[in-house]
Each structure stands twice: as structure tokens, then as C-alpha cells.
Design an enzyme around this catalytic site. Structure first.
Site, mmCIF file in Angstrom:
data_model
loop_
_atom_site.group_PDB
_atom_site.id
_atom_site.type_symbol
_atom_site.label_atom_id
_atom_site.label_comp_id
_atom_site.label_asym_id
_atom_site.label_seq_id
_atom_site.Cartn_x
_atom_site.Cartn_y
_atom_site.Cartn_z
ATOM 1 N N ASP A 293 1.518 13.064 7.966
ATOM 2 C CA ASP A 293 0.207 11.901 8.455
ATOM 3 C C ASP A 293 0.428 12.691 10.446
ATOM 4 O OD1 ASP A 293 -2.368 10.496 9.689
ATOM 5 O OD2 ASP A 293 -1.973 9.813 7.629
ATOM 6 N N HIS A 346 -2.977 6.814 12.483
ATOM 7 C CA HIS A 346 -3.436 6.977 11.815
ATOM 8 C C HIS A 346 -2.230 6.929 10.697
ATOM 9 C CE1 HIS A 346 -4.904 8.479 7.707
ATOM 10 N NE2 HIS A 346 -6.322 8.082 8.213
ATOM 11 N N SER A 501 -7.735 6.246 3.018
ATOM 12 C CA SER A 501 -5.965 6.718 3.215
ATOM 13 C C SER A 501 -5.922 5.714 3.013
ATOM 14 C CB SER A 501 -6.627 7.307 4.962
ATOM 15 O OG SER A 501 -6.657 8.479 5.040
#
Length: 688
Positions: A293, A346, A501
Site C-alpha cells: 500500500d 490509506h 480497500s
């Protein structure tokens, strides 16, 4: 099937052409002159068009027929003059030069035989032209051959024990004919080595070397790119597509309290939430979760010291120009610190959902950060593949069961198949997000990879999230709307965001729980367990053709005990079934044999007469529409390996494709009749 160096010609779909028309079209196509590399150039242009978020350089692949031969180490013997003290060493350099000693199985005048068990040997006789110092292996072979002899084997030199006579000097090395295969070299490594040489020769800049997919990623100028496209040993040059996170998953949404996330509360029961999360006492301890990520703030309190530094695609050595840029650059080892807390959160959020102590599924797993997206949320296909390779290698070094979690994706199908399949073969399961376009997940990567577990998103009312991709490539659903987890602003920062996600790490966390409970369970068994555990027929608003499975992890539930049992050891294989009448494929036309120049291409020359048996046994494809009526063409693909795809194109008439594996007398069905009445058929997922 498109033949090499042919222009694709499209026929109207409103009517079926006559056989004469088909023959004329194929004949015309064969006559069109095409510049060398034109086919590769068209494929490059097509791949660029498929990159929805742009591209960064190109991926270069080598023709299998151009793969360098397996390297060997020619063994040389070390001898001390006048003594029988021989020691072995290995020599792999083709330019190395050593002494020459020849052996003959028949007597040659003047040659000595030093024992009853060794052949006649010579190192300085006139038959071999006197003493020979500093000769390459090829030169040594030629010298002995010219004398009607050969190089001695390693064992013969040891038996001969005559290094103290003739030309030998103290500690000299003597060539032998014995060889040892290199255990360190794989097809991927040899392929990368050959591609590296080609890229360097044309002045291209190498970004990544990717042995798992037998490719390299390069930046190439116009001239360098043209030379690569014209190289007949290059199979393909395709765009290195960028992958960019959607804005909705990167927003700095409102802060929340330290209450548990509803997502983990939901998956521990068959229905509803109760304000608590019960992990069944299975924490995932002893397992690894690799978060591919934007990087992870490993110091965050939700990780309790279980999050570790890993690797960064853009900052692998901390000396690259983009290192430390928290806005659009990269962080060393994928670690976000206070100084780089402006980097996107994220990855931290996903890591927290998979293995956080407060917001996570598996609070005992070890989290390793692998930054394949920069702090702005974008990365390339090659960088992601390199991250997969790094994670697999690291898990092997640690010797622990591992799961890869990839909450990322982009347009284009099956881009990551080879890398994910390679990880699967090494025992590492990849869990991936389905995508946020409310579209068919099969059109996105890595969501379309069959061996990955593809995760769709649900709301807190068990409805499909409006943004979630769907379709036959989705394996399971998990909570993904308004999910609370750790963020990067501080070591206590939290955020709520939505996306597939957010659903993906829920599944990765349960996979880590199972891996910790059953470390020997392979990725195939792990996938089966996840799907076996799932709550069925509870998700609403799903389009037809999408599986209705919702993640479930009450591992104490007696009703799911069978879902957690590793498969018993494989029993001996059953004897092969008797031959199927009409199934013989001994007359099949081979393709993929390197003869044609485009080794995965075969042009059907006529539709009037098939290739193979006079009739087709419809029982070969039971319960399908493939009846084998009309002309049946048996084609044999000999070069089968991960990444090989079968595709029908430029046919313009109704064509069905069935795929079998095995021998001609014992065929096993892989896939039958997948075209739904049109010509566009691709079976990349079955060829492995």
C-alpha cells in the site's frame, strides 16, 4: 487464431461469411507486408490505451525460445605437483582459462595409464600439440577432440592422480568434462539477465527486474524503444500501467472515538452487531500480513509494536531522489514517521483493519509494510509486482505462514496473474480489493486474478456498497463502508473511510487468524476455508452472477469445524481412465513450438476440414453447449507455463473453444464453450 505478421481483419457480425470469403480473407491477410516489430508496436499501443491512469515506462518480455541455456559450472581440478592431493572447485565463467588434460578409452601410443581403473591420459604429448596453459573450456574440448580423445571427467582426474607430470604446476586448475547445474538460477532469473543485457545495449534505464513474471520494467527513449520493439527475441513490450487510489479512500474524514469498528463487530456473527468483537481467542499469532500500500505508521498505538519495517518500491536504499517526500514521494522501508505524517494514511488504515489491537481482526499477527504506492497514492504495475516478489522472499526468510493484502487496483484484466500465481506456488495467499467502479471486477487487476481472493464491499445493513465492483471474479464480501481504523496524523490518529480497500483487510485478517491456527495449511486450502466459513445469501442489492458470501470468523462455531480442517495427505493417484472413444488428439497441430516467430499463434487455414479425429465425442464436455459439431480442430500447446493465455481473435464466425490437459488417451476437461456465441474467448486463468 491470428497468424504471425498478419493484420487483424474484422468481419461483419450481422451475417456469417461463406467459406470462400473466409479463405479469401485469410489469404489476403497473409499477403500483407508488415514491418518487423509492427505486431509488438500494436500491442504496445493497445496496452497504453488500457492504462486508465497513465503509465510509467514499459514492461519488456522475452520470447521463451530466446531464453539463455541453463548455466553450468565446468568443474576444474586443483593439483599440487608431484602429489595426489586433488581438490575440486567449480567454474562458471565462459572466459575462464585453465590447463588441458585429455583422456582416451583406447590406447594411444605414448599415452600413459596410471591405474587399472583410469583411461589413457596425456597433457603434453605431440598428439595434443604439447603443453596447453590458459585455455577456455571450448578450446580445451577442441584440443582433445582433435587428438581423437576427450576431456577427462572429474572422477577420472582424481583416479589418474597424475597432476605432478606433464605440464601441471603447483595448484594449477585442469578442465574436466563434468558439469554441475546451477541451483541458483531459475528461468525468471535467466530471462531477466538476458533482458537486462538487451536494455543496457540500447541505453534503456532499468527500473525493476521481475523474475516472477519473467520481465523487466524500463524507461526507454524513442530510439531505445524502437530497437526493443524491433528485436525479434522480444515477445512483448507493454505499458507499465499506473495504479491510483480513488479519492474517496484518501479523504481525511472526520475523527471518531475509540469505539470498535462496526466492521469487525459484524463478521463475528451470522447476523447483526452487538457492540463487541469476539475473535474466538484466535489472534493470528505466528502469521504475517504484508500490507502492499502507501506505507504504514508502524509506531501507531493500534499495532502494539507488531508492525515492522519492510520495503519501498521508490525508496529501497534511502538514497533515491523521491525518498522522504511525504506529499508525492516515498518513505524508506515503507515506514511513515512523525516527519512524514503527511504521507497518505490509506496503508495505515488497511493495516489497522487487518491486525490492529482496537480496530483490527487479528490482533496477534505481525504486520509488514511494503510501500508500492507513493505518498500521493499512485504506483506502477512493475512496482507492485516487485513488492509481491519482495514479500514472498521475506516470508520465506522468516519461515512463517503469510498473507498479502492488496487494497489497490486499476483497469485491465489479469495484469498480476503471473506474480500472484508465483506467490501462491510459494505458499503465500493474496487477498485483493474488487475495486470501486460499480463495474465488473473481471475487468480490473488484480481483482481478476483467479488465484487471489477478491473482496467486494458491504454496508452496515448488509447491502452491497454502491461503489463496489461485482461479477464472477468476486469471491467474498466484507464490511467496507465507513470503516474506522488508524490513520497517520499521530500515533493515536483515527479516521473513517469507505471502499473495497477497507473490505479487503478484513478478509486478510481472518486469513491470518486461520494461518496462525493452521500454519501448514496451503493457500488453496486457506481460500476454501474462507469461503466455507462465509455466511451465504445475506447480502442484498447484488447483481446477478455475483457470489453472495459474507465474511464470517466465529471460529468456535461447531457448525464450521469442518471448514478449518486441513486436507488429509494426498492418496496415491488413481490409475488413468481407459481411452475415450473419439478423443484421440494424436494428429493435433502443434503450436507454441517456436517455429513461427510468434510462438503462441496458429492460423486455422480452412474451416472445411478439421484437424484430428473424424468425429468428436460430446461426452468430453459434459453439461456444456460444446457439442463438437462442424469442423473440430485439435491444437496442441507444448509450451505451457504460468502467464500463457489462449485467445481466439479475428475469426468473425461463431467459434467455441474447449481446453483439456493430459495425454491424448486420457484427457481432462479444463474449460468448455465459454464464448457465449461470439468469437472473443480467453482462457488465461486455466493455463498454469
Amino acid at each position: 487464431w491470428s497468424a504471425p505478421n498478419e493484420t487483424s481483419l474484422t468481419m461483419p457480425r450481422c451475417s456469417k461469411p461463406t467459406l470462400a470469403t473466409i479463405a479469401a480473407v485469410l489469404s489476403l491477410a497473409a499477403a500483407i507486408p508488415v514491418h518487423p516489430g509492427a505486431d509488438r508496436h500494436r500491442r504496445l499501443q493497445d496496452s497504453i490505451q488500457e492504462c486508465r491512469d497513465g503509465h510509467d515506462g514499459v514492461l519488456v518480455e522475452l520470447l521463451p525460445s530466446a531464453l539463455p541455456a541453463e548455466p553450468v559450472h565446468h568443474v576444474a581440478e586443483c593439483g599440487r605437483k608431484g602429489r595426489c592431493d586433488l581438490q575440486s572447485t567449480t567454474e562458471s565463467s565462459p572466459t575462464a582459462k585453465h590447463e588441458v588434460r585429455c583422456c582416451s578409452d583406447v590406447r594411444i601410443d605414448g599415452w600413459a595409464r596410471h591405474s587399472a581403473t583410469c583411461p589413457y591420459t596425456e597433457s603434453d604429448g605431440p598428439e595434443i600439440g604439447g603443453c596447453h596453459h590458459e585455455k577456455t573450456y571450448e578450446q580445451a574440448e577442441a584440443i582433445c577432440s582433435a587428438a581423437g580423445a576427450r576431456l577427462c571427467t572429474k572422477e577420472e582426474l582424481e583416479t589418474d592422480c597424475a597432476a605432478g607430470t606433464g605440464c601441471g604446476h603447483d595448484k594449477d586448475l585442469i578442465w574436466s568434462s563434468s558439469v554441475e547445474a546451477s541451483s541458483a538460477s531459475t528461468n525468471g532469473q535467466r530471462c531477466v539477465s538476458a533482458l537486462r543485457a538487451k536494455a543496457e545495449a540500447v541505453g534503456a534505464e532499468i527500473m525493476y527486474e521481475l523474475p516472477s513474471i519473467e520481465a523487466i520494467a524500463v524507461h526507454a527513449s524513442g530510439t531505445a524503444l524502437s530497437e526493443l520493439l524491433a528485436d525479434e527475441e522480444i515477445q512483448a513490450v507493454t505499458a507499465n500501467c499506473m495504479v491510483v487510489l480513488p479519492d474517496s479512500e484518501m479523504q481525511r474524514a472526520r475523527s471518531i472515538s475509540d469505539a470498535l469498528s462496526w466492521g469487525i463487530d459484524r463478521i463475528d456473527s451470522r447476523s447483526g452487531t452487538d457492540g463487541q468483537y469476539d475473535d474466538s481467542g484466535v489472534t493470528g499469532s505466528g502469521s504475517l500480513v504484508y500490507i502492499l500500500d502507501t506505507g504504514v505508521r508502524i509506531s501507531h498505538e493500534d499495532f502494539g509494536g507488531r508492525a515492522e519495517a519492510g520495503w519501498s518500491a521508490g525508496c529501497p536504499t534511502n538514497s533515491e531522489s523521491g525518498c522522504g517526500d511525504a506529499n508525492s514521494g516515498w518513505v524508506y522501508q515503507g515506514v511513515i514517521t512523525e516527519a512524514t505524517s503527511q504521507c497518505n494514511g490509506h496503508g495505515t488504515h488497511c493495516a489497522s483493519t487487518a491486525g490492529g489491537a482496537t480496530y483490527g481482526v487479528a490482533e496477534g499477527t505481525t504486520i509488514i509494510t511494503v510501500q508500492v504506492l507513493n505518498c500521493g497514492g499512485s504506483g506502477s504495475t512493475a512496482g507492485i509486482v516487485a513488492g509481491i516478489e519482495w514479500a514472498v522472499a521475506d516470508s520465506k526468510d522468516r519461515g512463517l505462514p503469510a498473507v498479502i493484502s492488496m487494497s489497490l487496483g486499476g483497469g485491465g484484466a489479469n495484469r498480476f496473474d503471473a506474480a500472484i500465481n508465483a506467490a501462491f506456488a510459494e505458499g503465500v495467499l493474496s487477498v485483493v480489493a474488487a475495486g470501486n467502479s460499480n463495474a465488473d471486477a473481471c475487468d480490473y487487476s488484480p481483482a481478476s486474478t483467479p488465484l487471489a481472493v477478491t473482496v467486494g464491499s458491504t454496508t452496515n445493513s448488509d447491502a452491497k456498497s454502491g461503489f463496489s465492483n461485482h461479477g464472477s471474479c468476486v469471491d467474498i464480501h466484507a464490511p467496507g463502508s465507513i470503516i474506522a481504523a488508524a490513520w497517520v496524523g499521530s500515533d493515536s490518529d483515527t479516521r473513517s473511510i469507505s471502499g473495497t480497500s477497507m473490505a479487503c483487510p478484513h478478509v486478510a485478517g481472518v486469513a491470518a487468524q486461520i494461518r496462525g491456527l493452521h500454519p501448514s495449511m496451503g493457500p488453496g486450502e486457506l481460500t476454501s476455508s474462507l469461503l466455507c466459513l462465509a455466511t451465504t445469501d445475506i447480502v442484498t442489492s447484488l447483481p446477478s452472477g455475483t457470489v453472495n458470501n459474507l465474511l464470517y470468523n466465529d471460529l468456535d462455531d461447531p457448525a464450521v469445524a469442518n471448514c478449518l480442517e486441513p486436507l488429509p495427505p494426498a492418496s496415491p493417484p488413481a490409475p488413468p481412465p481407459p481411452p475415450v472413444p473419439g478423443a484421440t488428439c494424436n494428429h493435433a497441430q502443434p503450436f507454441g513450438d517456436g517455429v513461427s516467430g510468434n510462438i503462441f499463434s496458429y492460423d486455422v487455414p480452412t474451416t472445411t476440414v478439421g484437424i484430428g479425429p473424424p468425429s468428436y465425442d460430446a461426452s468430453l464436455c459434459p453439461s456444456t453447449a460444446f457439442t463438437g459439431t462442424g469442423s473440430v480442430f485439435w491444437l496442441r500447446l507444448d509450451d505451457v507455463r504460468p502467464g500463457v493465455a489462449l485467445e481466439l481473435k479475428s475469426c468473425g464466425f461463431d467459434t467455441d473453444l474447449s481446453v483439456f490437459k493430459g495425454s491424448c488417451d486420457s484427457l481432462e476437461m479444463v474449460a468448455c464453450d465459454g464464448d457465449s456465441g461470439s468469437c472473443n474467448v480467453a482462457y488465461s486463468s486455466f493455463i498454469n
